[in-house]
Design a protein around this motif. Structure first.
Motif, PDB file in Angstrom:
ATOM      1  N   GLU A  78       0.896  -1.016  -0.067  1.00  0.00           N
ATOM      2  CA  GLU A  78      -0.184  -0.211  -0.257  1.00  0.00           C
ATOM      3  C   GLU A  78       1.055   1.216   0.408  1.00  0.00           C
ATOM      4  N   GLU A 130       1.382   3.993  -2.423  1.00  0.00           N
ATOM      5  CA  GLU A 130       1.490   5.930  -2.255  1.00  0.00           C
ATOM      6  C   GLU A 130       2.062   6.672  -3.151  1.00  0.00           C
ATOM      7  N   LYS A 170       1.813   8.304  -6.460  1.00  0.00           N
ATOM      8  CA  LYS A 170       1.438   8.785  -6.436  1.00  0.00           C
ATOM      9  C   LYS A 170       2.529   9.965  -6.933  1.00  0.00           C
ATOM     10  N   LYS A 173      -0.335  15.728   0.296  1.00  0.00           N
ATOM     11  CA  LYS A 173      -2.133  15.025   0.209  1.00  0.00           C
ATOM     12  C   LYS A 173      -1.419  13.682   0.308  1.00  0.00           C
ATOM     13  N   LEU A 174      -0.547  13.007   0.686  1.00  0.00           N
ATOM     14  CA  LEU A 174      -0.756  11.119   0.894  1.00  0.00           C
ATOM     15  C   LEU A 174      -1.020  11.696   2.316  1.00  0.00           C
ATOM     16  N   SER A 175      -0.416  12.301   2.861  1.00  0.00           N
ATOM     17  CA  SER A 175      -0.780  12.140   4.599  1.00  0.00           C
ATOM     18  C   SER A 175      -1.926  12.203   4.228  1.00  0.00           C
ATOM     19  N   SER A 176      -3.148  13.183   3.922  1.00  0.00           N
ATOM     20  CA  SER A 176      -4.259  13.121   4.488  1.00  0.00           C
ATOM     21  C   SER A 176      -5.009  11.986   4.342  1.00  0.00           C
ATOM     22  N   LYS A 177      -4.426  10.816   3.874  1.00  0.00           N
ATOM     23  CA  LYS A 177      -5.092   9.670   3.590  1.00  0.00           C
ATOM     24  C   LYS A 177      -4.555   8.657   4.970  1.00  0.00           C
ATOM     25  N   TRP A 178      -3.878   9.575   5.852  1.00  0.00           N
ATOM     26  CA  TRP A 178      -3.676   8.729   7.428  1.00  0.00           C
ATOM     27  C   TRP A 178      -4.850   8.645   7.720  1.00  0.00           C
ATOM     28  N   GLU A 222      -7.676   9.437   7.481  1.00  0.00           N
ATOM     29  CA  GLU A 222      -8.726   8.806   8.088  1.00  0.00           C
ATOM     30  C   GLU A 222      -8.505   6.998   8.550  1.00  0.00           C
ATOM     31  N   ARG A 223      -7.737   6.970   7.845  1.00  0.00           N
ATOM     32  CA  ARG A 223      -7.008   5.235   8.847  1.00  0.00           C
ATOM     33  C   ARG A 223      -7.052   4.543  10.401  1.00  0.00           C
TER      34      ARG A 223
END
Lengths: 143, 143
Positions: free
Chosen positions: B65, B69, B72, B86-91, B93-94
């Motif tokens: 995963e 990421e 990107k 931008k990538l960290s924003s997904k974290w 959520e997680r």
DNA sequence: ATGCAAGTTAAAGTGAACTTTAAAAAAAGA
DNA sequence: TCTTTTTTTAAAGTTCACTTTAACTTGCAT
């Protein structure tokens, strides 16, 4: 309502595959008697034991840790609800610890985004000291 | 301040062992140039990349995963702080998902202690439907 | 009696994330 | 220059929690 259950009955009722049940027995997490022909017969209480195992895994305990916990149950009599409650109390700690760690990461992440410090030198959340040391070979887990 | 770093320098500064760094390179998570003699030379930006990897692992992402990421990120230029953000924003959520799951377990545990329902039949927290299906062989993980 | 489902074992395989080993070459320090 | 440290590679080993396989025996229904 049978007094003892076959391995497939236990598997069906617990959602844990027969192969996993055999594996658990091998590891001493559960136990069975044998029928004349050598087939496993599990006491009904095994279902509760398995429930404990599954729940404990979700909380993050390894099978070895779970095994140690289960060893604390009385061997002479069927464990009572009180016996089980004593074991579970440890989970609350564990769960809270996990939640706390995630909260810490959350704050760290927000902080890192805010200050742009996502680097090995500055960010204490990726700092080596903040991580657990690897113990032996194999995958490394970050508690 | 050197422009490129040796593998041991990267290991020292990141806390990630050289063997793991080679492994990450093999998996395409990081990249290096080579010196005349064939020794790895990592650009300084690798440190930030590794920080990302370590942090992402703590949040619970698998290397695969993480690799997706990282793909990107822009390849032509050195990623900016905005790219990383931008990538960290997904974290977030997680992390929130993980916290939510633990809270759920917490409530379930309190409930189970309260009502004494820690059994496969009654407790929805140990119920098969509540668990993720195993995908393929290997260890089963309860998301 | 026949046939199929369900049970048994030991041993090998799986996936993730690395580590260890071995043998050889290069770099660094005394 | 000599010695020690670092680096290289490919391949095999490690841990966890199981699963799969193979070869066989039992149980149950027709």
């Amino acid at each position: 309502m049978e007094k003892v259950l076959t391995i497939s009955a236990i598997a069906r009722r617990s959602g844990v595959k027969a192969s996993a049940l055999r594996f658990y027995e091998e590891k001493g997490l559960i136990a069975s008697e044998r029928s004349n022909s050598g087939h496993r017969r599990f006491p009904r209480s095994t279902l509760r034991r398995i429930a404990f195992i599954v729940f404990a895994q979700r909380v993050g305990l390894s099978l070895e840790e779970i095994s140690e916990e289960l060893d604390k149950l009385p061997k002479k009599r069927t464990p009572t609800r009180d016996d089980w409650d004593k074991l579970s109390s440890k989970w609350l700690e564990r769960i809270d610890k996990k939640i706390a760690e995630m909260e810490k990461l959350r704050v760290g992440l927000t902080g890192c985004i805010g200050c742009g410090c996502l680097s090995v030198d500055a960010c204490k959340f990726v700092n080596p000291d903040d991580r657990v040391a690897a113990r032996g070979p194999g995958p490394r887990f970050w508690v």
